[in-house]
Design a protein around this motif. Structure first.
Motif, PDB file in Angstrom:
ATOM      1  N   TYR A   8       0.883  -1.263   0.062  1.00 53.00           N
ATOM      2  CA  TYR A   8       0.057  -0.035  -0.012  1.00 53.00           C
ATOM      3  C   TYR A   8       0.994   1.162  -0.079  1.00 53.00           C
ATOM      4  CZ  TYR A   8      -3.188   3.833   1.297  1.00 53.00           C
ATOM      5  OH  TYR A   8      -3.685   4.901   1.271  1.00 53.00           O
ATOM      6  N   SER A   9       0.632   2.055  -0.923  1.00 52.37           N
ATOM      7  CA  SER A   9       1.401   3.528  -1.052  1.00 52.37           C
ATOM      8  C   SER A   9       0.512   4.585  -1.315  1.00 52.37           C
ATOM      9  CB  SER A   9       2.482   3.372  -1.964  1.00 52.37           C
ATOM     10  OG  SER A   9       3.458   4.290  -2.113  1.00 52.37           O
ATOM     11  N   TYR A  10       0.429   5.518  -0.668  1.00 54.60           N
ATOM     12  CA  TYR A  10      -0.651   6.609  -0.921  1.00 54.60           C
ATOM     13  C   TYR A  10       0.138   7.815  -2.042  1.00 54.60           C
ATOM     14  CZ  TYR A  10      -3.703  10.480  -0.435  1.00 54.60           C
ATOM     15  OH  TYR A  10      -4.744  11.618  -0.899  1.00 54.60           O
ATOM     16  N   THR A  11       1.504   8.241  -1.357  1.00 56.76           N
ATOM     17  CA  THR A  11       2.094   9.185  -2.319  1.00 56.76           C
ATOM     18  C   THR A  11       3.232   8.555  -3.291  1.00 56.76           C
ATOM     19  OG1 THR A  11       3.426   9.900  -0.209  1.00 56.76           O
ATOM     20  CG2 THR A  11       1.431  11.059  -0.782  1.00 56.76           C
ATOM     21  N   GLY A  12       3.394   7.355  -2.972  1.00 57.30           N
ATOM     22  CA  GLY A  12       4.488   6.642  -3.937  1.00 57.30           C
ATOM     23  C   GLY A  12       5.705   6.126  -3.486  1.00 57.30           C
ATOM     24  N   ASN A  13       6.122   6.693  -2.028  1.00 58.23           N
ATOM     25  CA  ASN A  13       7.333   6.285  -1.494  1.00 58.23           C
ATOM     26  C   ASN A  13       7.640   4.908  -1.332  1.00 58.23           C
ATOM     27  OD1 ASN A  13       7.691   9.292  -1.365  1.00 58.23           O
ATOM     28  ND2 ASN A  13       7.344   9.392   1.014  1.00 58.23           N
ATOM     29  N   THR A  14       6.422   4.470  -0.779  1.00 56.79           N
ATOM     30  CA  THR A  14       6.879   2.784  -0.411  1.00 56.79           C
ATOM     31  C   THR A  14       6.718   2.246  -1.734  1.00 56.79           C
ATOM     32  OG1 THR A  14       5.505   3.488   1.653  1.00 56.79           O
ATOM     33  CG2 THR A  14       5.655   1.104   1.153  1.00 56.79           C
ATOM     34  N   LYS A  43      -7.775   9.950   7.752  1.00 58.02           N
ATOM     35  CA  LYS A  43      -6.521   8.937   7.519  1.00 58.02           C
ATOM     36  C   LYS A  43      -5.928   8.751   8.845  1.00 58.02           C
ATOM     37  CE  LYS A  43      -4.965   9.605   2.776  1.00 58.02           C
ATOM     38  NZ  LYS A  43      -5.539  10.865   2.151  1.00 58.02           N
ATOM     39  N   ALA A  44      -5.403   9.879   9.395  1.00 56.56           N
ATOM     40  CA  ALA A  44      -4.765   9.667  10.613  1.00 56.56           C
ATOM     41  C   ALA A  44      -5.341   9.157  11.790  1.00 56.56           C
ATOM     42  CB  ALA A  44      -4.252  10.896  11.005  1.00 56.56           C
ATOM     43  N   ILE A  45      -6.779   9.689  12.088  1.00 56.16           N
ATOM     44  CA  ILE A  45      -7.496   9.176  13.194  1.00 56.16           C
ATOM     45  C   ILE A  45      -7.935   7.705  12.864  1.00 56.16           C
ATOM     46  CG2 ILE A  45      -9.835   9.529  14.270  1.00 56.16           C
ATOM     47  CD1 ILE A  45      -9.587  12.532  13.489  1.00 56.16           C
ATOM     48  N   CYS A  72       4.063  -0.835   3.427  1.00 52.28           N
ATOM     49  CA  CYS A  72       3.044   0.211   3.889  1.00 52.28           C
ATOM     50  C   CYS A  72       4.042   1.429   4.249  1.00 52.28           C
ATOM     51  CB  CYS A  72       2.021  -0.281   4.451  1.00 52.28           C
ATOM     52  SG  CYS A  72       2.209  -0.482   6.112  1.00 52.28           S
ATOM     53  N   PRO A  73       3.028   2.535   4.355  1.00 49.30           N
ATOM     54  CA  PRO A  73       3.704   3.697   4.985  1.00 49.30           C
ATOM     55  C   PRO A  73       3.134   3.805   6.270  1.00 49.30           C
ATOM     56  CG  PRO A  73       1.818   4.409   3.572  1.00 49.30           C
ATOM     57  CD  PRO A  73       2.167   2.959   3.320  1.00 49.30           C
ATOM     58  N   VAL A  74       3.943   4.392   7.494  1.00 51.25           N
ATOM     59  CA  VAL A  74       3.200   4.598   8.711  1.00 51.25           C
ATOM     60  C   VAL A  74       2.136   5.857   8.825  1.00 51.25           C
ATOM     61  CG1 VAL A  74       4.001   5.230  11.269  1.00 51.25           C
ATOM     62  CG2 VAL A  74       5.285   3.763   9.890  1.00 51.25           C
ATOM     63  N   TRP A  75       1.247   5.549   9.362  1.00 51.58           N
ATOM     64  CA  TRP A  75       0.287   6.667   9.534  1.00 51.58           C
ATOM     65  C   TRP A  75      -0.308   6.791  11.132  1.00 51.58           C
ATOM     66  CZ3 TRP A  75      -4.413   6.096   5.288  1.00 51.58           C
ATOM     67  CH2 TRP A  75      -3.871   6.497   4.124  1.00 51.58           C
ATOM     68  N   ALA A  76      -0.114   7.937  11.570  1.00 48.20           N
ATOM     69  CA  ALA A  76      -0.106   8.072  13.064  1.00 48.20           C
ATOM     70  C   ALA A  76       0.451   6.853  13.812  1.00 48.20           C
ATOM     71  CB  ALA A  76      -1.729   8.184  13.136  1.00 48.20           C
ATOM     72  N   GLY A 105       7.827   9.394   7.505  1.00 45.94           N
ATOM     73  CA  GLY A 105       8.474  10.798   7.372  1.00 45.94           C
ATOM     74  C   GLY A 105       9.335  10.961   8.487  1.00 45.94           C
ATOM     75  N   GLY A 106       8.915  10.704   9.588  1.00 47.16           N
ATOM     76  CA  GLY A 106       9.754  11.078  11.201  1.00 47.16           C
ATOM     77  C   GLY A 106      10.744   9.810  11.238  1.00 47.16           C
ATOM     78  N   ASN A 107      11.294   9.735  12.429  1.00 49.06           N
ATOM     79  CA  ASN A 107      12.043   8.626  12.910  1.00 49.06           C
ATOM     80  C   ASN A 107      11.431   8.014  14.148  1.00 49.06           C
ATOM     81  OD1 ASN A 107      14.381   9.263  11.091  1.00 49.06           O
ATOM     82  ND2 ASN A 107      14.081  11.302  11.927  1.00 49.06           N
TER      83      ASN A 107
END
Ligand SMILES: Cc1cc2nc3c(=O)[nH]c(=O)nc-3n(C[C@H](O)[C@H](O)[C@H](O)COP(=O)(O)O)c2cc1C
Length: 156
Positions: A8-14, A43-45, A72-76, A105-107
């Motif tokens: 799963y990738s929303y903005t393409g990074n993954t 999305k986040a909630i 997948c990306p990490v969300w919240a 995005g973060g660490n």
């Protein structure tokens, strides 16, 4: 080892990373795609609350595979809701190997990988390894070396 990559990738990074791995190890790649998009805060909630969103048809039957690489990306701090739905739709997972790759995005926050690991261990999968690509890895290009080293796992 026959591996299915589910991404799963929303903005393409993954997806960039999943595609690189898929080409290198010659694995099938299936895309997890929610039926509809939602606002950022929703999305986040929903991710934080570990909700599930309906997804389009994709490969969920692992009978032909030895290993699942879930990307997948990490969300919240959690897995996205479309991924939660995918985990619940998986079939013939018992005894199969599980590898998880997340981008963020973060660490530092590894809650999403633990969430995926727990959900699939309950179904009888054997967790093998995780790879976390953080924002610094993505900006510096360091992710390429990390991913190339990680790929050796699938060459057994
Ligand atoms: C709704 C939402 C929530 C996010 N939450 C986090 C977070 O908790 N921690 C983090 O490090 N990055 C977070 N991010 C950033 C993404 O994890 C990061 O940009 C990721 O690489 C995006 O992958 P993609 O392009 O495959 O969708 C979030 C992004 C979105 C859209």
């Amino acid at each position: 080892m026959r591996t299915l990559i589910a991404c799963y990738s929303y903005t393409g990074n993954t997806m960039v990373i999943a595609q690189r791995i898929s080409e290198t190890i010659d694995a099938d790649l299936t895309r997890i795609q929610p039926l509809k998009d939602r606002w950022y805060m929703i999305k986040a909630i929903h991710a934080y609350l570990e909700k599930k969103w309906p997804i389009q048809d994709c490969i969920t039957d692992l009978s032909e595979y030895d290993c699942l690489l879930l990307c997948c990306p990490v969300w919240a701090g959690r897995a996205p809701p479309g991924v939660n739905q995918y985990l619940s739709e998986l079939k013939n997972v018992k005894g199969k190997k599980l590898v998880v790759m997340v981008t963020m995005g973060g660490n530092g926050n590894q809650g999403a990988t633990d969430q995926i690991k727990t959900a699939l261990e309950v179904q009888g999968m054997e967790f093998v390894k995780k790879l976390i690509i953080n924002g610094n890895d993505q900006k510096s290009g360091e992710w390429v070396a990390k991913v190339d080293e990680f790929q050796d796992l699938f060459r057994e």
